[in-house]
Each structure stands twice: as C-alpha cells, then as structure tokens.
Motif scaffolding. Structure first.
Motif, PDB file in Angstrom:
ATOM      1  N   ASN A  30       0.873  -1.173   0.000  1.00 53.48           N
ATOM      2  CA  ASN A  30       0.000   0.000   0.000  1.00 53.48           C
ATOM      3  C   ASN A  30       0.907   1.220   0.000  1.00 53.48           C
ATOM      4  N   VAL A  31       0.947   1.953  -1.126  1.00 50.36           N
ATOM      5  CA  VAL A  31       1.942   3.017  -1.279  1.00 50.36           C
ATOM      6  C   VAL A  31       1.680   4.207  -0.371  1.00 50.36           C
ATOM      7  N   PHE A  32       0.485   4.295   0.233  1.00 49.18           N
ATOM      8  CA  PHE A  32       0.262   5.327   1.237  1.00 49.18           C
ATOM      9  C   PHE A  32       1.193   5.148   2.430  1.00 49.18           C
ATOM     10  N   GLU A  33       1.666   3.927   2.640  1.00 50.84           N
ATOM     11  CA  GLU A  33       2.510   3.623   3.792  1.00 50.84           C
ATOM     12  C   GLU A  33       3.996   3.782   3.495  1.00 50.84           C
ATOM     13  N   LEU A  34       4.354   4.201   2.281  1.00 49.10           N
ATOM     14  CA  LEU A  34       5.764   4.397   1.944  1.00 49.10           C
ATOM     15  C   LEU A  34       6.296   5.695   2.534  1.00 49.10           C
ATOM     16  N   PRO A  35       7.490   5.694   3.114  1.00 44.49           N
ATOM     17  CA  PRO A  35       8.128   6.951   3.519  1.00 44.49           C
ATOM     18  C   PRO A  35       8.449   7.791   2.280  1.00 44.49           C
ATOM     19  N   ALA A 381      -9.974   0.978  -4.084  1.00 44.95           N
ATOM     20  CA  ALA A 381     -10.379   2.209  -3.400  1.00 44.95           C
ATOM     21  C   ALA A 381     -11.888   2.337  -3.270  1.00 44.95           C
ATOM     22  N   PHE A 382     -12.616   1.789  -4.236  1.00 46.63           N
ATOM     23  CA  PHE A 382     -14.075   1.932  -4.252  1.00 46.63           C
ATOM     24  C   PHE A 382     -14.731   0.558  -4.358  1.00 46.63           C
ATOM     25  N   PRO A 383     -14.701  -0.217  -3.262  1.00 46.42           N
ATOM     26  CA  PRO A 383     -15.310  -1.558  -3.309  1.00 46.42           C
ATOM     27  C   PRO A 383     -16.811  -1.472  -3.520  1.00 46.42           C
ATOM     28  N   ASP A 384     -17.348  -2.484  -4.157  1.00 44.14           N
ATOM     29  CA  ASP A 384     -18.788  -2.599  -4.386  1.00 44.14           C
ATOM     30  C   ASP A 384     -19.336  -1.472  -5.256  1.00 44.14           C
ATOM     31  N   THR A 385     -18.509  -0.949  -6.151  1.00 46.69           N
ATOM     32  CA  THR A 385     -18.971  -0.008  -7.167  1.00 46.69           C
ATOM     33  C   THR A 385     -18.568  -0.561  -8.527  1.00 46.69           C
ATOM     34  N   ASP A 386     -19.092   0.043  -9.582  1.00 48.50           N
ATOM     35  CA  ASP A 386     -18.787  -0.449 -10.929  1.00 48.50           C
ATOM     36  C   ASP A 386     -17.840   0.489 -11.663  1.00 48.50           C
ATOM     37  N   ARG A 387     -16.910   1.064 -10.932  1.00 46.09           N
ATOM     38  CA  ARG A 387     -15.979   2.014 -11.544  1.00 46.09           C
ATOM     39  C   ARG A 387     -14.881   1.271 -12.317  1.00 46.09           C
ATOM     40  N   PRO A 388     -14.325   1.911 -13.337  1.00 42.25           N
ATOM     41  CA  PRO A 388     -13.238   1.275 -14.087  1.00 42.25           C
ATOM     42  C   PRO A 388     -11.981   1.166 -13.247  1.00 42.25           C
ATOM     43  N   GLU A 389     -11.084   0.302 -13.661  1.00 48.57           N
ATOM     44  CA  GLU A 389      -9.833   0.067 -12.934  1.00 48.57           C
ATOM     45  C   GLU A 389      -8.810   1.124 -13.358  1.00 48.57           C
ATOM     46  N   LEU A 390      -8.767   2.214 -12.623  1.00 54.96           N
ATOM     47  CA  LEU A 390      -7.912   3.335 -12.987  1.00 54.96           C
ATOM     48  C   LEU A 390      -6.778   3.526 -11.987  1.00 54.96           C
ATOM     49  N   VAL A 391      -5.678   4.052 -12.479  1.00 53.67           N
ATOM     50  CA  VAL A 391      -4.571   4.503 -11.646  1.00 53.67           C
ATOM     51  C   VAL A 391      -4.371   5.985 -11.933  1.00 53.67           C
ATOM     52  N   ARG A 392      -4.465   6.797 -10.890  1.00 53.87           N
ATOM     53  CA  ARG A 392      -4.295   8.246 -11.059  1.00 53.87           C
ATOM     54  C   ARG A 392      -2.851   8.643 -10.815  1.00 53.87           C
ATOM     55  N   LEU A 393      -2.286   9.356 -11.768  1.00 53.59           N
ATOM     56  CA  LEU A 393      -0.981   9.984 -11.609  1.00 53.59           C
ATOM     57  C   LEU A 393      -1.236  11.476 -11.479  1.00 53.59           C
ATOM     58  N   PRO A 431      -9.421  -1.519   7.500  1.00 56.47           N
ATOM     59  CA  PRO A 431     -10.188  -0.865   8.555  1.00 56.47           C
ATOM     60  C   PRO A 431     -11.674  -1.145   8.396  1.00 56.47           C
ATOM     61  N   ALA A 432     -12.433  -0.764   9.414  1.00 60.84           N
ATOM     62  CA  ALA A 432     -13.871  -1.031   9.390  1.00 60.84           C
ATOM     63  C   ALA A 432     -14.606  -0.152   8.400  1.00 60.84           C
ATOM     64  N   ASN A 433     -14.064   1.016   8.078  1.00 60.40           N
ATOM     65  CA  ASN A 433     -14.719   1.956   7.175  1.00 60.40           C
ATOM     66  C   ASN A 433     -14.372   1.623   5.727  1.00 60.40           C
ATOM     67  N   PRO A 434     -15.280   1.030   4.957  1.00 55.33           N
ATOM     68  CA  PRO A 434     -14.923   0.604   3.594  1.00 55.33           C
ATOM     69  C   PRO A 434     -14.656   1.769   2.652  1.00 55.33           C
ATOM     70  N   THR A 440      -5.215   2.709   4.479  1.00 59.67           N
ATOM     71  CA  THR A 440      -4.472   1.962   5.503  1.00 59.67           C
ATOM     72  C   THR A 440      -4.526   0.441   5.373  1.00 59.67           C
ATOM     73  N   ALA A 441      -5.283  -0.079   4.421  1.00 52.39           N
ATOM     74  CA  ALA A 441      -5.340  -1.541   4.274  1.00 52.39           C
ATOM     75  C   ALA A 441      -3.981  -2.110   3.880  1.00 52.39           C
ATOM     76  N   ALA A 442      -3.733  -3.342   4.273  1.00 49.70           N
ATOM     77  CA  ALA A 442      -2.520  -4.061   3.888  1.00 49.70           C
ATOM     78  C   ALA A 442      -2.869  -5.142   2.888  1.00 49.70           C
ATOM     79  N   LEU A 443      -1.986  -5.341   1.903  1.00 54.09           N
ATOM     80  CA  LEU A 443      -2.211  -6.344   0.874  1.00 54.09           C
ATOM     81  C   LEU A 443      -1.006  -7.261   0.783  1.00 54.09           C
ATOM     82  N   ALA A 444      -1.181  -8.313  -0.014  1.00 55.19           N
ATOM     83  CA  ALA A 444      -0.089  -9.246  -0.282  1.00 55.19           C
ATOM     84  C   ALA A 444      -0.273  -9.801  -1.689  1.00 55.19           C
TER      85      ALA A 444
END
Length: 448
Positions: A30-35, A381-393, A431-434, A440-444
């Motif tokens: 999760n790149v939010f957690e990168l220094p 970022a937006f679970p349970d929605t029908d949004r396209p798979e985008l990466v924002r730069l 976290p509990a807030n979807p 803050t979620a962690a992935l693998a």
C-alpha cells in the motif's frame, strides 16, 4: 510556454531497486505507507503537494496569527468574494474538514445524496451522517476510450431515477464535483451546472458544488463551451459557482496552498449553522484550524489560480504528460483531465480480474520499477462499485518538469513490457470503514 523559473530546488534520489522492493513489502503493498524519502517521483496526489509562488511565501511572512479577528482571514474572505463570488466564508484545516462542517449541517440518517461522482472523502462524510451516496455519472464517464468534452457532467436522468425511487423528501442535498476527480478529472459544463440547479430547485434540495478544481474546470469550459470562448477564467468560474447554494473547497488544490479549506455561501442561515459546527470541529471562525500564515497564502493562491498564464500552463502540462504516456504505448483515460493522467489498468494488465486489483498491482509495479508513486482509484479504493480500474498519476502544481514526466513514461512502458509477470493482490487487513480502506489496508501478492 513555461510560465515559471525556479528559485528554490530540492535534491531527489531514486532509491536502489533492492530498497524499493523492501519498502514496498514493509508497506503492505500500500503506497500510502511508503516513507517519502523512498519515493522518487511522487504523483500520489495533487492535494497540498505543489510549489507555492514567491507572492505566497511573502504572504506567509505577513500572516496574522491572532486567534480571533485575524487580518489574514479578511484577506481570504476578500479573495473568495472576488474570485468565487461568495460573501460568507467558514475556514477549515482542509477540504475534508469543510465536508464535515457542511455535510454535517445538512444531512441526517436515511438521506440520499446524488453526486456526479463521489470521491472517497465525500462518500465517507455522506455515509458518516447515515446518508446514502449515489453516483450519477453521464454515459461514457466510465469508459476510458469514449469521446466527450464534458465526461464529468452530472446525469440528470440518473438523478431523476433516484428521486423517483426514494422520494424527493429523502434527497435534501445534491452535489456536483468540478472537475470530476473520480471520473478521471473530467470537466463539467456550465450548462450542466445550470440544469442541476434547476433540478435541485424542483425537489427543494440544497445544491453544493465541490469546487476543489474550479479554475481548471473553468479553463476547460472556455476551450469547449462556445458560450464562454471569449470569457476570462475568473468570469467563467463565478458564473458556474453562482448557481450553487454553497461550495466546499480544499485550498490544497486550486487554492495552490499546502493546507486549508473552507465552506463558502451567501445563505445567512446555512453560514451560521456551518460556523457553529466549525467552532466545535475546526476552530474559531477566523482561523478554522489553520495558522494565519496558511490562510494568507491561500488567499493569494486563489487569485493566482485564475490567472491566464498559470491555468494555461497547468492544462498544457497535463496534456503533454498524457501524450508522453500514450507515445510509450501506455493506455490512458482520454481525453486527459486537468490535474492528473489516469492509466487504464484494466487494459494495461488484462490478465488480472477486478478481484485481483489490477489497479493496485499497477501502482505497486510503477513504484517497484521506477520509484513512481501513484494511487489506485478502482475496485480497491471503491469496493462494491462499478468504476473502471484506474490509476491516477496526480501532478503537483508547479513542481515537476519534463524530465520527470519522461521518467514516469519510461517506467510505465517498462512495466508493460513484462506485464504477464505482474501478480494480482489480495487484502490481508483493512479498517472497518470501507469508504476509506485504501488509505491503511494491507495487501499481499496472490500466490500462484
């Protein structure tokens, strides 16, 4: 034409690949957690990450730090009236503080809120009040390859369906976001804003514009909406914003500041309700959670944001960046918006299903390959929605130069050359807030 020259520089360094690999693993993918020192080109967000002008730095030195009655607040109030057309201002520490103040004053449990497209914090604040956020994008908004000059517009057809379904009494608030961040930063026409105003009047709802990128939107309007071809940027901005009952603003975007936000309105009753709520959550009404110097810098930034040279350079920079990526064979959302280039992760990594989070996988590979940090705005970022798979730069304002963008394009091209080896990801903790899990979620990586 480049509109700036550098007065202060910061040295940056591309960490070694081994260090990037280790940092990514330690961050839980999760790149939010990168220094920040482990990031070479940081395109995570354009919010508060830009370079301020010499005039803004001068304003910092003149900032009035008085707790009450600050001269700097008078400067902000004057700038909002001049640039945006609203007479009453409630300052906050940033945009989400303004959302908390305004939506907390307007919403109750069981309400339904249409928006052209809710961004993450907006969706979370609406949900936090017990209300239901409903997206109303126009046809083509979620198609990265569809044509359209105003793909950020609010769908009146969809909004009428919402009202027919739940009843007008459950829709006390209508929001229009300009530009539409969750729809790849696409602009919104003034005519669409007028139509949304009429819709809100018919159902007796308050009409709020999320104006974070109002200046960029006005520049698109002048280029694409014939009625405004000969208007100045500030004139277009005031014409569009005047249709709203209130605006919610992050000064970290088109306020060109590193901190701050506000609610602005001409409605005396709504102003008083917001002011009292802001005292509880943000601070006294003449500083609102900011230092006086930050208030002063934002006042200057609002005026700079509608200057011809600035906003023209801004849009041309984003277009040039998109062109570099397309020339490198990277699939991007077209046409590009005004603050970011959005990559089509679904097309870039077609072997990954949405459940494998292809956008987040692409984000991780961009960092692994070249130290570039972007953000996923798709199924992660937006679970349970029908949004396209985008990466924002997202491009910080007045910060990076051509060589930086060339590095990003080269990095993305290198990732695509070995796309078949890119693994999907799974969430291992969240976290509990979807609505805010991507912070803050962690992935693998998925096991083979």
């Amino acid at each position: 034409m480049v509109a700036y020259r550098s007065k202060v520089v910061e040295r940056i360094e591309l960490p070694a690949r081994e260090r990037r690999e280790r940092a990514l693993e330690e961050a839980g993918y999760n790149v939010f957690e990168l220094p920040s020192e482990d990031v070479y080109i940081d395109l995570l967000t354009d919010s508060g990450t830009g370079a301020m002008s010499d005039a803004q730095w001068a304003a910092l030195m003149r900032g009035d730090e008085s707790y009450a009655g600050s001269r700097s607040f008078d400067e902000l109030e004057s700038a909002v009236a001049e640039v945006m057309g609203f007479s009453r201002v409630v300052p906050t520490h940033q945009g989400r503080g303004a959302e908390n103040v305004l939506y907390g004053a307007l919403l109750s449990d069981g309400d339904v809120v249409p928006n052209n497209t809710h961004f993450d914090t907006t969706r979370a604040h609406v949900a936090n009040q017990g209300a239901d956020p409903v997206d109303c994008p126009v046809a083509g908004a979620r198609d990265p390859t569809a044509d359209g000059e105003f793909k950020g517009n609010f769908s009146l057809e969809r909004a009428r369906e919402v009202v027919d379904d739940v009843g007008a009494e459950r829709v006390p608030l209508v929001i229009q976001t300009i530009t539409n961040n969750s729809a790849a930063g696409q602009p919104v026409s003034v005519e669409n804003t007028r139509q949304v105003r009429e819709f809100a009047d018919r159902i007796d709802a308050t009409f709020v514009i999320d104006a974070c990128r109002f200046a960029e939107n006005a520049a698109f309007v002048r280029r694409r909406e014939d009625e405004f071809a000969d208007y100045a940027i500030d004139e277009i901005a005031r014409e569009q914003l005047r249709h709203a009952d209130a605006v919610v603003m992050s000064g970290k975007k088109d306020g060109l500041a590193n901190a701050g936000g506000f609610v602005a309105t001409d409605d005396a009753d709504l102003f008083e309700r917001c002011k009292q709520r802001a005292i509880l959550y943000e601070g006294f009404p003449t500083y609102g959670g900011m230092s006086g110097r930050d208030v002063a810098a934002m006042a200057v930034g609002l005026r700079e944001a509608v200057e011809e040279g600035y906003v023209t350079d801004r849009l041309e920079e984003i277009q040039a960046f998109a062109d570099l990526l397309e020339d490198a064979g990277v699939p991007v959302y077209t046409p590009p918006g005004g603050h970011a280039v959005y990559l089509d992760a679904g097309a870039a990594l077609p072997h990954l299903d949405a459940a494998d989070f292809p956008g987040q996988a692409l984000v991780c590979e961009l960092y692994r390959e070249g130290g570039v940090r972007g953000v996923e705005l798709g199924s992660f970022a937006f679970p349970d929605t029908d949004r396209p798979e985008l990466v924002r730069l997202a491009v910080p304002r007045r910060t990076y130069h051509g060589e930086h963008f060339e590095h990003v394009a080269d990095t993305a091209a290198a990732v695509l050359e070995k796309r078949e080896s890119v693994s999907g990801l799974e969430v291992v903790s969240e976290p509990a807030n979807p609505e805010l899990r991507h912070f803050t979620a962690a992935l693998a990586p998925l096991s083979d």
